[in-house]
Design a protein around this motif. Sequence first.
Motif, mmCIF file in Angstrom:
data_model
loop_
_atom_site.group_PDB
_atom_site.id
_atom_site.type_symbol
_atom_site.label_atom_id
_atom_site.label_comp_id
_atom_site.label_asym_id
_atom_site.label_seq_id
_atom_site.Cartn_x
_atom_site.Cartn_y
_atom_site.Cartn_z
ATOM 1 N N GLY A 195 -12.732 -14.212 21.922
ATOM 2 C CA GLY A 195 -13.999 -14.725 21.628
ATOM 3 C C GLY A 195 -15.045 -14.486 22.121
ATOM 4 O O GLY A 195 -15.062 -14.063 23.284
ATOM 5 N N ALA A 196 -16.333 -14.887 21.496
ATOM 6 C CA ALA A 196 -17.749 -14.452 22.439
ATOM 7 C C ALA A 196 -18.856 -15.405 21.714
ATOM 8 O O ALA A 196 -18.744 -15.638 20.268
ATOM 9 C CB ALA A 196 -17.950 -12.987 22.180
ATOM 10 N N VAL A 197 -19.594 -16.275 22.380
ATOM 11 C CA VAL A 197 -20.629 -16.685 21.898
ATOM 12 C C VAL A 197 -21.721 -15.937 22.419
ATOM 13 O O VAL A 197 -22.217 -15.957 23.498
ATOM 14 C CB VAL A 197 -20.613 -18.424 22.890
ATOM 15 C CG1 VAL A 197 -22.008 -18.720 22.620
ATOM 16 C CG2 VAL A 197 -19.591 -18.939 22.345
ATOM 17 N N PRO A 206 -12.234 -13.660 12.024
ATOM 18 C CA PRO A 206 -11.600 -14.667 12.582
ATOM 19 C C PRO A 206 -11.337 -14.304 14.135
ATOM 20 O O PRO A 206 -10.300 -13.649 14.522
ATOM 21 C CB PRO A 206 -9.959 -14.798 11.923
ATOM 22 C CG PRO A 206 -10.021 -13.522 11.098
ATOM 23 C CD PRO A 206 -11.312 -12.946 10.902
ATOM 24 N N LEU A 207 -12.111 -14.648 15.118
ATOM 25 C CA LEU A 207 -11.804 -14.302 16.396
ATOM 26 C C LEU A 207 -12.142 -15.459 17.258
ATOM 27 O O LEU A 207 -13.276 -15.426 17.878
ATOM 28 C CB LEU A 207 -12.506 -13.111 16.770
ATOM 29 C CG LEU A 207 -11.634 -12.092 18.089
ATOM 30 C CD1 LEU A 207 -12.437 -10.863 17.874
ATOM 31 C CD2 LEU A 207 -11.870 -12.792 19.149
ATOM 32 N N PRO A 208 -11.306 -16.099 17.795
ATOM 33 C CA PRO A 208 -11.430 -17.557 18.293
ATOM 34 C C PRO A 208 -11.507 -17.454 19.807
ATOM 35 O O PRO A 208 -11.021 -16.252 20.334
ATOM 36 C CB PRO A 208 -10.053 -18.293 18.088
ATOM 37 C CG PRO A 208 -9.182 -17.227 17.881
ATOM 38 C CD PRO A 208 -9.954 -16.171 17.167
ATOM 39 N N PRO A 209 -12.211 -17.929 20.603
ATOM 40 C CA PRO A 209 -12.306 -18.184 21.957
ATOM 41 C C PRO A 209 -11.134 -18.643 22.614
ATOM 42 O O PRO A 209 -10.468 -19.570 22.098
ATOM 43 C CB PRO A 209 -13.509 -19.038 22.102
ATOM 44 C CG PRO A 209 -13.320 -20.115 21.083
ATOM 45 C CD PRO A 209 -12.685 -19.435 19.942
ATOM 46 N N HIS A 260 -17.740 -16.219 26.999
ATOM 47 C CA HIS A 260 -16.358 -16.174 26.363
ATOM 48 C C HIS A 260 -15.846 -17.584 26.584
ATOM 49 O O HIS A 260 -15.522 -17.985 27.806
ATOM 50 C CB HIS A 260 -15.354 -14.974 27.028
ATOM 51 C CG HIS A 260 -16.023 -13.820 26.787
ATOM 52 N ND1 HIS A 260 -15.934 -13.065 25.802
ATOM 53 C CD2 HIS A 260 -16.453 -13.060 27.831
ATOM 54 C CE1 HIS A 260 -16.545 -12.014 25.841
ATOM 55 N NE2 HIS A 260 -16.786 -11.919 27.271
ATOM 56 N N PRO A 261 -15.774 -18.450 25.631
ATOM 57 C CA PRO A 261 -15.516 -19.964 25.582
ATOM 58 C C PRO A 261 -14.437 -20.222 26.790
ATOM 59 O O PRO A 261 -14.638 -21.276 27.556
ATOM 60 C CB PRO A 261 -15.145 -20.318 24.180
ATOM 61 C CG PRO A 261 -15.960 -19.227 23.316
ATOM 62 C CD PRO A 261 -15.953 -17.982 24.322
ATOM 63 N N GLY A 312 -16.408 -18.556 31.103
ATOM 64 C CA GLY A 312 -17.273 -19.600 30.443
ATOM 65 C C GLY A 312 -18.885 -19.236 30.564
ATOM 66 O O GLY A 312 -19.545 -20.025 30.149
ATOM 67 N N LEU A 313 -19.131 -18.317 31.563
ATOM 68 C CA LEU A 313 -20.449 -18.192 32.084
ATOM 69 C C LEU A 313 -21.135 -17.114 31.282
ATOM 70 O O LEU A 313 -20.480 -16.116 30.943
ATOM 71 C CB LEU A 313 -20.475 -17.816 33.713
ATOM 72 C CG LEU A 313 -19.838 -19.035 34.508
ATOM 73 C CD1 LEU A 313 -20.200 -18.424 36.034
ATOM 74 C CD2 LEU A 313 -20.356 -20.192 34.230
ATOM 75 N N VAL A 314 -22.526 -17.308 31.119
ATOM 76 C CA VAL A 314 -23.306 -16.350 30.253
ATOM 77 C C VAL A 314 -23.430 -14.986 31.080
ATOM 78 O O VAL A 314 -23.903 -15.120 32.447
ATOM 79 C CB VAL A 314 -24.791 -17.089 30.090
ATOM 80 C CG1 VAL A 314 -25.709 -15.863 29.693
ATOM 81 C CG2 VAL A 314 -24.446 -18.112 29.249
#
Lengths: 249, 249, 249, 249, 249, 249
Positions: free
Chosen positions: C209-211, C49-52, C143-144, C184-186
């Motif tokens: 968090g991390a996408v 559980p690691l939300p952005p 990172h959202p 939020g940038l890649v």
Amino acid sequence: QKYHNLHSSKSNSILSSTSLDNKPKAAMATLSSLRIQPIFCFIVLLLLPLPPCSADPDPLQDFCVADLKASLSVNGFPCKPASEVTSDDFFFDGLGKEGNTSNIFGATVTGGNVLAFPGLNTLGISMNRVDLAPGGINPPHSHPRSTESGVVIKGKLLVGFVTTGNVFYSKIITAGQMFVIPRGLVHFQQNVGEGKALTFTAFNSHLPGAVVLPLTLFASTPSIPNDVLTKAFQVEDDVINGIKSKFGS
Amino acid sequence: QKYHNLHSSKSNSILSSTSLDNKPKAAMATLSSLRIQPIFCFIVLLLLPLPPCSADPDPLQDFCVADLKASLSVNGFPCKPASEVTSDDFFFDGLGKEGNTSNIFGATVTGGNVLAFPGLNTLGISMNRVDLAPGGINPPHSHPRSTESGVVIKGKLLVGFVTTGNVFYSKIITAGQMFVIPRGLVHFQQNVGEGKALTFTAFNSHLPGAVVLPLTLFASTPSIPNDVLTKAFQVEDDVINGIKSKFGS
Amino acid sequence: QKYHNLHSSKSNSILSSTSLDNKPKAAMATLSSLRIQPIFCFIVLLLLPLPPCSADPDPLQDFCVADLKASLSVNGFPCKPASEVTSDDFFFDGLGKEGNTSNIFGATVTGGNVLAFPGLNTLGISMNRVDLAPGGINPPHSHPRSTESGVVIKGKLLVGFVTTGNVFYSKIITAGQMFVIPRGLVHFQQNVGEGKALTFTAFNSHLPGAVVLPLTLFASTPSIPNDVLTKAFQVEDDVINGIKSKFGS
Amino acid sequence: QKYHNLHSSKSNSILSSTSLDNKPKAAMATLSSLRIQPIFCFIVLLLLPLPPCSADPDPLQDFCVADLKASLSVNGFPCKPASEVTSDDFFFDGLGKEGNTSNIFGATVTGGNVLAFPGLNTLGISMNRVDLAPGGINPPHSHPRSTESGVVIKGKLLVGFVTTGNVFYSKIITAGQMFVIPRGLVHFQQNVGEGKALTFTAFNSHLPGAVVLPLTLFASTPSIPNDVLTKAFQVEDDVINGIKSKFGS
Amino acid sequence: QKYHNLHSSKSNSILSSTSLDNKPKAAMATLSSLRIQPIFCFIVLLLLPLPPCSADPDPLQDFCVADLKASLSVNGFPCKPASEVTSDDFFFDGLGKEGNTSNIFGATVTGGNVLAFPGLNTLGISMNRVDLAPGGINPPHSHPRSTESGVVIKGKLLVGFVTTGNVFYSKIITAGQMFVIPRGLVHFQQNVGEGKALTFTAFNSHLPGAVVLPLTLFASTPSIPNDVLTKAFQVEDDVINGIKSKFGS
Amino acid sequence: QKYHNLHSSKSNSILSSTSLDNKPKAAMATLSSLRIQPIFCFIVLLLLPLPPCSADPDPLQDFCVADLKASLSVNGFPCKPASEVTSDDFFFDGLGKEGNTSNIFGATVTGGNVLAFPGLNTLGISMNRVDLAPGGINPPHSHPRSTESGVVIKGKLLVGFVTTGNVFYSKIITAGQMFVIPRGLVHFQQNVGEGKALTFTAFNSHLPGAVVLPLTLFASTPSIPNDVLTKAFQVEDDVINGIKSKFGS
């Protein structure tokens, strides 16, 4: 126990922060003794425009590199035209050099905030480098609206803070250990090891600011009246005068 | 110049704030001398749960009257069931009574924050009543994350604050005049008139909190080590010990 | 080119973040080949559980140490009772150990966020340790809702990010240099030096968090349909299947 | 029952707020009858730039005293150069004088917001003075994005508000009692005592704004079509026309 | 011109919002006449828990699907356990059905907010469906802390709002046209075309709430005293009583 | 499979967003082949200044219509003088026209954000129109700091998103159904029906921005080095080169 802050660049050396407020030149002109000189430099740094902040408002574009010399002053800084922004705007060299700790506190804070690193503008984050000589302290201070976290890179530090309920939490930590100081609370770091100490700190504001208590209370321009300070600290005038004189006031 | 705080209700009398943190009972048990007793009361008040805040997160419903005794602790307070809320929840009687100023500071702050007035929960605002005897001070303190404004109702007050750039702004004001203290900055009020003074202050937080500097620095539990304080204020141990003893530490 | 993430503690080793969302156990049970095993571990970490987050709401008290095992789930975490909080709650040991980089990316991110360091709860800040083997990458991710800054401690890193206007900003930096990645940038970091590299990063959220794009796009549970991916990247099914197989999907 | 608002200074007398929006001069030129004149003054005050706000974005420096005459308009106000800021910028004299209550509502609101007190800019707080003649009302209104609290200084007030669920909460309070009005809800104060009443109110915005319902609904420029109002309030045209005529529309 | 709201599900049919506040059952029991019945239904809908909000605090995890039946009440809603969340939680069927417009206003608002669509919890957004019969109005109302935007799907609407400076901005728009209503301002939509009209609106809050002025002013429980309303609107008691009776009070 | 985006107005046709960042003209000059031309147009659109945002800071006045051509750049946009604002500023015509879907994705996003509709400035909301040909996709993308919700108006869409824990949530929905995409997460829409599809989406930011993954990863200017991409996606150079060539890089 002299205080020599040799850092000439505002962006490279400040004690946690300086301020946007002002440059009372007249007051400075009265600072002349040798003992005062170092603290003079110290104060100069602190008088630079470095406001306290935290929980910054959210950015409204990818970036807004600060134009520190814009004619108009707004909450934060206006943006450099996007067409003039380059990769260099997002990188900063100022934290690589060890700070000079030959001052009364035996410590130097090198700021990596929006004033030194304009690319941070509106992005809500900044970092500092703190160098401490053996026994040196980053004296009790608070960041008006920013939480602080940090990682010790080298040495042995006593890190402590006091809550609004007057509870003192502290621990001695070494390289690789992380700490957190809740927003707005008074805290300090002291090098309790035998060698130099180094820590990198992070703030959730592009300009954390710092209320450095010895300077806030005893070295402001103009001075806080002795009548207030003697009553606040329950001491006699001479004690207040003695402390003020140490900070050149 | 004794300090007798006779207010028995936590909600009616606190110095700008108390704290959520804790109640170090053992420490309190050691406080016994007469001189200490008043400050003991004082500390008790300050140890009550009164966190610093400001720029509170926005409410997500019309209201959320605090359930101060909920079993679960969250950021802020859980809400009392809406079905149990009545008109009385939005009104508070605690600011009508003059505070007792027979203490070392000659001042008392009566809090109208979420702890005293649960209806303020999530609404981002609170108010205090500050009574000051002639010569009394609300000693140098900061609200960790709240701006303060106030209106003088009676008397003559010196109100001042110090910026992060160590500039001291101040003015003597009387009934009907308003002041503002930017967030997180150290400030004080002193009664410089011949009679009693009264001011109502407002905060953009439901729990402004207060870092009262004499207490934060010299009366925490446990104590900040003398080694830190002597270096910070450039004084000898005996000065620090003297101040600490005034506050019962 | 095996991927062995030997970190057993969720708090010590995650790739920038994991998530609060879920633990699809059935899906995990299908992961069995040797090649898959490491990425399996990797995914396990990411499923934690690691939300952005970022620009976290402001705290409403001095602190609210997370009670990670509370029965009730709220936005963020409920607080541990203040009476049980000790100094240790504000310090964290997990960033001192070099991460194992024997995985397909040649990098490991060790998280110092609220899941590992509950004292950060509500304080709006966290830090990570990133270890990279020569040639290793912290793959393109976002990172959202958090800005990231970082300081290189050791080695030589290519750090780059892409704006929403598809402009790629990047630079090769070494020890002592600082970078910032807008929210939020890649972005990615690559070790382009000959030795190991180490950087500490900071986030203005207690849980950044991390996408992680390779995993988000090609290793989700269930899979994003090939029809979407082939059209998005303008490739044939076999290319998509090939990539998915590398990540054990 | 005449309405004479004699306050000539925009900063000293407004009904909870005026607005940044505009100054429809043509419309004003048509206001000429005696009965209309007072409300004309009233409207002039309300047309002044006083936007609604609350939960203002956090400040990014110690202070940013508003430059109300800056050529550029931004969200909030640009800052006066810090070098020109003096102690006087943080103090305001405008709330000391009793407001003239000889108008149709029998009440006057004197604003201590950023327009009157530029030092409040970015600091997220403001205060008003409300004077009410016996029987006078501060008519039903809402502050678009600000919570309101207040302390009664003199007299006897009925204070009430209606929730979005149409529940009316109210109470009669006297000197020293405090009330709170949740954000954005319709509320009013009525002097139900025999003498004059006075209350100081506080807002968590530097410019609370006010949607004063009688004026919003029946005295806008141009008018809301009768067809909308008759259907909304289920009355005939003549009732709407009657009310509009009372407010000079 | 009867008002029959046939929607039985709280989640499918509300006028812009209902409220968390309460369900004054006794008051409802007194509503009995035919004319009152429809508005009774109407009021029931409005009494459902739908608080006003906007600029919601940021989420602290990917999602936090609302547990509307949790035993504990907090600012917003507690989260459903992540392990029980499925794809269905992020989709909502309630906006597909045309609302019944057989009521005194000739309009129905179907809410797609957190109460109807729990997946929106903490995500700071919601949408409504507004159906209007020819001539129907969504009566003057405000959303306490939310901006509103909308797109007309069908028909011809007069959309207008009034600023705090009492300027009325409006326009007649048709399918495909978009409008925006600044936060907290009073606004309405009226179907000025010959057929039915439909618009979808969006809010920057998971629970926009609505202060529906005719109901807030004339149909609250208990009633706002006539003395306040007659003075506010400068009419006689019988006018107020007449309006109140239309809304069943 | 050609991509012809015929929309000539920046305000009418963009893929979820473009960016404030820049207009790398040199790079564009190298785009010349037929296959590239459409994507060239596509990129041009994306290069327009459309920053990512969400949870925008609160407005400080009723409105602040964006002056998109102001000489000074700030966080967000300066305001058009209030005296020049008219009703038209709060209405927007750009979402009424079906977008041209003759491009490689078979979809077009028409933006109703602050760049197209300046009246949205500071109000924290915006809406888009998304047209999709049968089989068309709005490719995987994220909005750096904005939640998205939407209502399907026509057709049959597969809507899905991936959490930071790599869980893929999705559903096929039709006219009248609503969806929500948590902030910052990667998501897409695909027309899986037989006819055209149309959806209106809403964002809690005046400028949602978009990180369109195929373009971010494979069509940036300059390119992300192949070394990073091959390692990230575990493929050979030729695969990366193949994808890049499809997007004209």
